[in-house]
Design a protein around this motif. Sequence first.
Motif, PDB file in Angstrom:
ATOM      1  N   UNK A  60       0.830  -1.198   0.000  1.00 44.41           N
ATOM      2  CA  UNK A  60       0.000   0.000   0.000  1.00 44.41           C
ATOM      3  C   UNK A  60       0.873   1.260   0.000  1.00 44.41           C
ATOM      4  N   UNK A  61       0.297   2.329  -0.503  1.00 51.85           N
ATOM      5  CA  UNK A  61       1.036   3.587  -0.600  1.00 51.85           C
ATOM      6  C   UNK A  61       1.137   4.261   0.757  1.00 51.85           C
ATOM      7  N   UNK A  62       2.180   5.047   0.930  1.00 50.35           N
ATOM      8  CA  UNK A  62       2.391   5.805   2.146  1.00 50.35           C
ATOM      9  C   UNK A  62       2.570   7.276   1.786  1.00 50.35           C
ATOM     10  N   UNK A  63       2.370   8.139   2.791  1.00 55.44           N
ATOM     11  CA  UNK A  63       2.669   9.544   2.578  1.00 55.44           C
ATOM     12  C   UNK A  63       4.166   9.720   2.378  1.00 55.44           C
ATOM     13  N   UNK A  64       4.523  10.423   1.336  1.00 57.18           N
ATOM     14  CA  UNK A  64       5.923  10.715   1.071  1.00 57.18           C
ATOM     15  C   UNK A  64       6.329  11.982   1.804  1.00 57.18           C
ATOM     16  N   UNK A  65       7.606  12.255   1.785  1.00 54.61           N
ATOM     17  CA  UNK A  65       8.096  13.493   2.385  1.00 54.61           C
ATOM     18  C   UNK A  65       7.901  14.638   1.405  1.00 54.61           C
ATOM     19  N   UNK A  66       7.903  15.855   1.911  1.00 48.28           N
ATOM     20  CA  UNK A  66       7.780  17.027   1.051  1.00 48.28           C
ATOM     21  C   UNK A  66       8.936  17.085   0.053  1.00 48.28           C
ATOM     22  N   UNK A  67      10.104  16.678   0.496  1.00 49.01           N
ATOM     23  CA  UNK A  67      11.279  16.690  -0.389  1.00 49.01           C
ATOM     24  C   UNK A  67      11.072  15.775  -1.581  1.00 49.01           C
ATOM     25  N   UNK A  72       7.612  16.850  -8.171  1.00 51.76           N
ATOM     26  CA  UNK A  72       6.604  16.235  -9.028  1.00 51.76           C
ATOM     27  C   UNK A  72       5.394  17.156  -9.119  1.00 51.76           C
ATOM     28  N   UNK A  73       5.025  17.633 -10.290  1.00 51.56           N
ATOM     29  CA  UNK A  73       3.859  18.518 -10.393  1.00 51.56           C
ATOM     30  C   UNK A  73       2.587  17.802  -9.954  1.00 51.56           C
ATOM     31  N   UNK A  74       1.666  18.548  -9.377  1.00 49.24           N
ATOM     32  CA  UNK A  74       0.383  17.990  -8.945  1.00 49.24           C
ATOM     33  C   UNK A  74      -0.715  18.872  -9.528  1.00 49.24           C
ATOM     34  N   UNK A  75      -0.992  18.655 -10.815  1.00 53.93           N
ATOM     35  CA  UNK A  75      -1.921  19.508 -11.545  1.00 53.93           C
ATOM     36  C   UNK A  75      -2.524  18.723 -12.702  1.00 53.93           C
ATOM     37  N   UNK A  76      -3.819  18.923 -12.935  1.00 54.66           N
ATOM     38  CA  UNK A  76      -4.464  18.251 -14.063  1.00 54.66           C
ATOM     39  C   UNK A  76      -3.879  18.711 -15.401  1.00 54.66           C
ATOM     40  N   UNK A  77      -3.347  19.925 -15.436  1.00 57.03           N
ATOM     41  CA  UNK A  77      -2.730  20.415 -16.663  1.00 57.03           C
ATOM     42  C   UNK A  77      -1.461  19.644 -17.007  1.00 57.03           C
ATOM     43  N   UNK A 121       3.792  14.152   4.216  1.00 59.43           N
ATOM     44  CA  UNK A 121       3.684  14.097   5.671  1.00 59.43           C
ATOM     45  C   UNK A 121       3.733  15.491   6.265  1.00 59.43           C
ATOM     46  N   UNK A 122       4.626  16.333   5.738  1.00 56.39           N
ATOM     47  CA  UNK A 122       4.751  17.690   6.262  1.00 56.39           C
ATOM     48  C   UNK A 122       3.481  18.510   6.041  1.00 56.39           C
ATOM     49  N   UNK A 123       2.832  18.324   4.891  1.00 51.52           N
ATOM     50  CA  UNK A 123       1.600  19.081   4.638  1.00 51.52           C
ATOM     51  C   UNK A 123       0.471  18.611   5.542  1.00 51.52           C
ATOM     52  N   UNK A 124       0.486  17.346   5.939  1.00 45.15           N
ATOM     53  CA  UNK A 124      -0.495  16.855   6.900  1.00 45.15           C
ATOM     54  C   UNK A 124      -0.291  17.541   8.248  1.00 45.15           C
ATOM     55  N   UNK A 125       0.959  17.655   8.675  1.00 43.97           N
ATOM     56  CA  UNK A 125       1.253  18.327   9.940  1.00 43.97           C
ATOM     57  C   UNK A 125       0.890  19.811   9.868  1.00 43.97           C
ATOM     58  N   UNK A 126       1.193  20.445   8.736  1.00 44.57           N
ATOM     59  CA  UNK A 126       0.839  21.858   8.567  1.00 44.57           C
ATOM     60  C   UNK A 126      -0.667  22.052   8.648  1.00 44.57           C
ATOM     61  N   UNK A 127      -1.410  21.119   8.051  1.00 43.71           N
ATOM     62  CA  UNK A 127      -2.865  21.224   8.052  1.00 43.71           C
ATOM     63  C   UNK A 127      -3.416  21.166   9.467  1.00 43.71           C
ATOM     64  N   UNK A 128      -2.953  20.213  10.271  1.00 45.93           N
ATOM     65  CA  UNK A 128      -3.486  20.079  11.622  1.00 45.93           C
ATOM     66  C   UNK A 128      -3.149  21.304  12.466  1.00 45.93           C
ATOM     67  N   UNK A 129      -1.949  21.847  12.284  1.00 47.20           N
ATOM     68  CA  UNK A 129      -1.591  23.058  13.037  1.00 47.20           C
ATOM     69  C   UNK A 129      -2.453  24.246  12.609  1.00 47.20           C
ATOM     70  N   UNK A 130      -2.681  24.363  11.305  1.00 47.42           N
ATOM     71  CA  UNK A 130      -3.441  25.492  10.793  1.00 47.42           C
ATOM     72  C   UNK A 130      -4.889  25.482  11.239  1.00 47.42           C
TER      73      UNK A 130
END
Length: 253
Positions: A60-67, A72-77, A121-130
């Motif tokens: 199964x997939x895991x959360x990768x690091x921000x680095x 890798x772009x994350x856009x439908x374009x 993983x870092x964006x998950x932590x940022x989200x919970x703090x925000x």
Amino acid sequence: MEIKVFASFLLSAVFLLQISFGCHAREIDDPTLSVFFKTSDLYLGKKMPIYFARNDDPDRAYLLSREEVEPIPFSSKKLPYLLEYFSISSNSPQAKAMKTTLNLCEQKPKEGEFKFCITSLESMLDMTRGIFGTVKPKLLTTKILTSNHTIFQWYTFVEKPVEIYSPKMVGCHAKAYPYLVYSCHGHYKGHMNRVFKIALGGENGETVEAVATCHMDTSTWDPDHVAFQVLGGRPGSPVCHFLPADNLVWVAS
């Protein structure tokens, strides 16, 4: 960086996409849709068939690091580039699932709602703090406690459902993608959703500590939403559903 694309991500994606977009009545025989119930079902002794996929696949997939994900772009374009990057055929089910996930992540939230996609993983932590600020958040997930798991069977509510009260809550749903991506959402008015922990006993003797969410205001949902096809009712009617084992709910502790 080479990332393996796992076909197993499509199974959970089917259920999540049906919750997000709905489906027509002809599809309600799908056992993966046996997760919906009504608020009137929240009582000790309730029996119902429920679909729970396991979450212990070693691939199964895991959360990768921000680095890892930032290059890798994350856009439908950028989908054609991404399909080539991950060596995925443009006509494959995986390509269609990726497109759906990207489009979902680019949708604007509805009025009174916040939503965003988590790619590291870092964006998950940022989200919970925000969202929770100085309040320590608590993570809730569905737990399958026995090894003799049958993904679709009858379950009994063996204890009275316990409501988790929280002024803020965020639901995060795993989406179909080559690496783990969560689509997270919530309402600025916390009372719009209710969260319950429900102890379940399966007909084969297995035990599940399930997390369920009840959407109390569905007035903006499509009238053809799968939940209304399964349960009856119409937009505005409360809808509850169990969360798959790979989904997360964050609440204030």
